[in-house]
Design an enzyme around this catalytic site. Structure first.
Site, PDB file in Angstrom:
ATOM      1  N   GLU A 121       0.850  -1.194   0.000  1.00  0.00           N
ATOM      2  CA  GLU A 121       0.000   0.000   0.000  1.00  0.00           C
ATOM      3  C   GLU A 121       0.883   1.240   0.000  1.00  0.00           C
ATOM      4  O   GLU A 121       2.113   1.164   0.098  1.00  0.00           O
ATOM      5  CB  GLU A 121      -0.946  -0.018   1.201  1.00  0.00           C
ATOM      6  CG  GLU A 121      -1.989  -1.119   1.104  1.00  0.00           C
ATOM      7  CD  GLU A 121      -3.007  -1.083   2.222  1.00  0.00           C
ATOM      8  OE1 GLU A 121      -2.912  -0.200   3.094  1.00  0.00           O
ATOM      9  OE2 GLU A 121      -3.905  -1.938   2.236  1.00  0.00           O
ATOM     10  N   HIS A 240      -9.290   9.975   3.758  1.00  0.00           N
ATOM     11  CA  HIS A 240      -9.020   8.951   2.760  1.00  0.00           C
ATOM     12  C   HIS A 240      -9.324   9.542   1.394  1.00  0.00           C
ATOM     13  O   HIS A 240     -10.388  10.128   1.185  1.00  0.00           O
ATOM     14  CB  HIS A 240      -9.868   7.705   3.003  1.00  0.00           C
ATOM     15  CG  HIS A 240      -9.331   6.502   2.301  1.00  0.00           C
ATOM     16  ND1 HIS A 240      -9.406   6.352   0.933  1.00  0.00           N
ATOM     17  CD2 HIS A 240      -8.698   5.402   2.764  1.00  0.00           C
ATOM     18  CE1 HIS A 240      -8.842   5.219   0.594  1.00  0.00           C
ATOM     19  NE2 HIS A 240      -8.404   4.610   1.683  1.00  0.00           N
ATOM     20  N   ARG A 286      -1.097   9.639   1.876  1.00  0.00           N
ATOM     21  CA  ARG A 286      -2.530   9.908   1.773  1.00  0.00           C
ATOM     22  C   ARG A 286      -2.875  11.390   1.749  1.00  0.00           C
ATOM     23  O   ARG A 286      -3.802  11.795   1.050  1.00  0.00           O
ATOM     24  CB  ARG A 286      -3.271   9.237   2.937  1.00  0.00           C
ATOM     25  CG  ARG A 286      -3.504   7.765   2.702  1.00  0.00           C
ATOM     26  CD  ARG A 286      -4.343   7.162   3.809  1.00  0.00           C
ATOM     27  NE  ARG A 286      -4.629   5.764   3.493  1.00  0.00           N
ATOM     28  CZ  ARG A 286      -5.217   4.935   4.337  1.00  0.00           C
ATOM     29  NH1 ARG A 286      -5.588   5.359   5.528  1.00  0.00           N
ATOM     30  NH2 ARG A 286      -5.458   3.687   3.988  1.00  0.00           N
ATOM     31  N   HIS A 345     -11.363   9.943   7.670  1.00  0.00           N
ATOM     32  CA  HIS A 345     -11.115   8.504   7.744  1.00  0.00           C
ATOM     33  C   HIS A 345     -10.437   8.062   9.034  1.00  0.00           C
ATOM     34  O   HIS A 345     -10.806   7.052   9.619  1.00  0.00           O
ATOM     35  CB  HIS A 345     -10.255   8.097   6.553  1.00  0.00           C
ATOM     36  CG  HIS A 345     -10.009   6.630   6.436  1.00  0.00           C
ATOM     37  ND1 HIS A 345     -11.019   5.714   6.264  1.00  0.00           N
ATOM     38  CD2 HIS A 345      -8.846   5.904   6.467  1.00  0.00           C
ATOM     39  CE1 HIS A 345     -10.515   4.493   6.181  1.00  0.00           C
ATOM     40  NE2 HIS A 345      -9.201   4.579   6.318  1.00  0.00           N
ATOM     41  N   ARG A 380      -0.788   9.228   9.193  1.00  0.00           N
ATOM     42  CA  ARG A 380      -0.678   7.782   9.423  1.00  0.00           C
ATOM     43  C   ARG A 380      -0.269   7.030   8.151  1.00  0.00           C
ATOM     44  O   ARG A 380      -0.812   7.260   7.075  1.00  0.00           O
ATOM     45  CB  ARG A 380      -2.016   7.242   9.910  1.00  0.00           C
ATOM     46  CG  ARG A 380      -2.066   5.737  10.071  1.00  0.00           C
ATOM     47  CD  ARG A 380      -3.437   5.301  10.516  1.00  0.00           C
ATOM     48  NE  ARG A 380      -4.437   5.529   9.479  1.00  0.00           N
ATOM     49  CZ  ARG A 380      -4.985   4.573   8.738  1.00  0.00           C
ATOM     50  NH1 ARG A 380      -4.590   3.317   8.884  1.00  0.00           N
ATOM     51  NH2 ARG A 380      -5.907   4.850   7.855  1.00  0.00           N
TER      52      ARG A 380
END
Length: 534
Positions: A121, A240, A286, A345, A380
């Site tokens: 990811e 997100h 992100r 998110h 994160r």
């Protein structure tokens, strides 16, 4: 074992865990055979963000990977605010916690040779995400743990009650005040306990567009802050980049693993807009991708996740959860691009805790998204949240096992009685302001307006639930206003650069947030036009 909370009003020899998600259930299992009471507002596991997690758990379990590499990726993603010691410790415990989950019955995917299968990811330098059937890790984990909890005689489960206040005396926990969910006329119930673990999840439902369940309204953070607990990094909210715009609240999520498998982000002209924004394009951190998607939408070009070339007919088997969400919205992701937008998110901030999960209040531990450990910094790293939750749940259980539960001198005193019911318009207004004023892109003027608005609600609300929402919203907005820079998930157009002197974590309290609000209100009054006099 199921009980009513009224049975526990004077029982002090139990650990009370608030929250039925990954952190709460895992901690309860780790505490067995010690007597534990789990309080869950929704049926066990159903109101938890864990159950909705699609990506999986980050763990350096593959050949050639290492905890040190995992920690280095975590630090790089966190924009200078990750506690490196904490990040490395969590990464090193990953393998043991994965094996715990396997023992509890979680069916992680395996390769043809029987080894744990791992995916990649965004911002990870290696394939280290452990999945269940592609995008079903969260649901599989929560189902397995819920079954294990229900089968453990030492664990009581009380469902359908929400914690609305933390009761304290001399900076120590004495109990919790609960109220039955959905019953506007219900009177509060007091549970006495000197040992409380908050595992209530995040704050996504404070935003109008979110991937989180309605229970993620920041209540755990609020009750801790109202009791005087120190709060860390509340300004850092991760959005997100690829929530599916299907007209649903919460918005279904198009997992980041889709981009890991080669799906691209395009606008309505078919252009891959992330290529010009970051060297990793769709696999950039992100916050970068969220701002890229936000910019395309703000410019009127819309944004889409295109998996046609990367997955095509394999989509349904590879990502069944996303596929089902798309089909329900009238989109065939094997043949059509998926309309997406950023959505609230994950909250990097929360109750400040040490390496054992202890808060600044005696007898209060916190784990999972409601806590702030220093592992995530300002942004994160993908799939680190579930890992942090199980690592800290185990640490909290070990810490509690090593401590004694003090007896209560007297029953905890309830806070003022207020009705939990409030109008849908009040909630909608708060959520709309969080999205418009404390969202993906921020500025000082709108943040100041939000701070003043939330402070007024927090001060004047005539019910506990709305007041708790406003408390958490105030903490987020006030800290975002005070951090006059852009770093990680915090992006301010009036302070677009990182400032080296602000390369430190935030530590704040509700009192400090109220002081910021009072100062901003006083400034606004001074600037207001004065009435003309004759």
């Amino acid at each position: 074992m199921n009980n009513q909370p009224h049975d526990l009003t004077r029982k002090t020899d139990h650990v009370v865990i608030v929250g039925g998600g990954l952190a709460g259930l895992f901690c309860a299992l780790k505490l067995a055979p010690r007597l534990v009471t789990v309080i869950s507002a929704a049926p066990l596991g159903q109101g938890a963000s864990t159950a909705w997690a699609q990506g999986g758990i980050a763990a350096a379990v593959a050949e050639g990977d290492s905890a040190e590499a995992h920690a280095a990726d975590t630090v790089a993603a966190g924009a200078g605010l990750v506690d490196e010691t904490i990040a490395l410790g969590i990464a090193r415990e990953a393998g043991a916690r994965i094996h715990d989950l396997l023992r509890y019955g979680v069916p992680f995917d395996r390769d043809l040779e029987g080894r744990l299968a791992v995916g990649r990811e965004a911002a990870h330098s290696a394939r280290r995400i452990v999945h269940v059937r592609g995008d079903m890790a969260g649901q599989a984990i929560i189902s397995a743990l819920a079954d294990a909890v229900r089968g453990t005689p030492s664990i009581r489960v009380i469902e359908g009650y929400a914690a609305e206040a933390l009761l304290t005396e001399d900076n120590a926990v004495t109990g919790l005040q609960l109220r039955k969910v959905g019953d506007a006329g219900a009177r509060p119930v007091i549970i006495a306990s000197r040992t409380v673990v908050l595992a209530t999840g995040g704050i996504g439902h404070l935003y109008a567009v979110t991937t989180n369940p309605a229970e993620a309204s920041g209540s755990g953070l609020a009750i801790a802050a109202r009791a005087g607990a120190v709060i860390a990094d509340p300004e850092f909210v991760q959005f997100h980049p690829t929530a599916i715009m299907a007209g649903r609240d919460p918005a279904p999520l198009a997992t980041e693993a889709l981009r890991g498998e080669g799906a691209t982000l395009i606008n309505d002209k078919g252009e891959r807009f992330m290529l010009a924004r970051h060297e990793f394009a769709e696999l950039a951190p992100r916050d970068v991708v969220a701002r890229g998607v936000f910019a395309e939408i703000a410019a009127g070009r819309s944004a889409f996740l295109d998996a046609r070339a990367a997955l095509g007919p394999r989509f349904a088997k590879k990502f069944p959860t996303v596929y089902a969400s798309c089909i329900a919205a009238g989109i065939d992701p094997a043949r059509q691009p998926i309309p997406v937008a950023p959505a609230a998110h994950y909250h990097m901030g929360g109750i400040a805790v040490d390496a054992h999960g202890r808060s600044s209040l005696r007898g209060l531990w916190a784990g999972g998204e409601v806590s702030s450990t220093g592992a995530h910094g300002a942004n994160r790293l993908a799939s680190n949240s579930l890992l942090e939750a199980v690592v800290y749940a185990a640490r909290i259980a070990e810490d509690i096992d090593g401590s004694s539960i003090a007896s209560l001198g007297r029953l905890a005193t309830p806070i003022e009685l207020r009705n939990c019911a409030f109008s849908a318009a009040s909630e909608a207004g708060l959520r709309a302001m969080m999205t418009s004023h404390v969202g993906v892109i921020r500025d000082g003027e709108r943040l100041a307006e939000a701070v003043r608005t939330f402070a007024a609600i927090e001060r004047d609300a005539d019910n506990v639930a709305l007041r708790n929402m406003a408390t958490t919203a105030l903490l987020v907005a006030a800290s975002a206003w005070a951090r006059r820079e852009s770093r990680g998930a915090q992006y301010r157009i009036d302070y677009p650069a990182e400032r080296p002197q602000l390369k430190h974590r935030t530590r704040t309290t509700l009192t400090a947030a109220r002081e910021i609000a009072a100062s901003l209100s006083a400034r606004a009054e001074l600037r207001a036009p004065q009435p003309m006099t004759a």
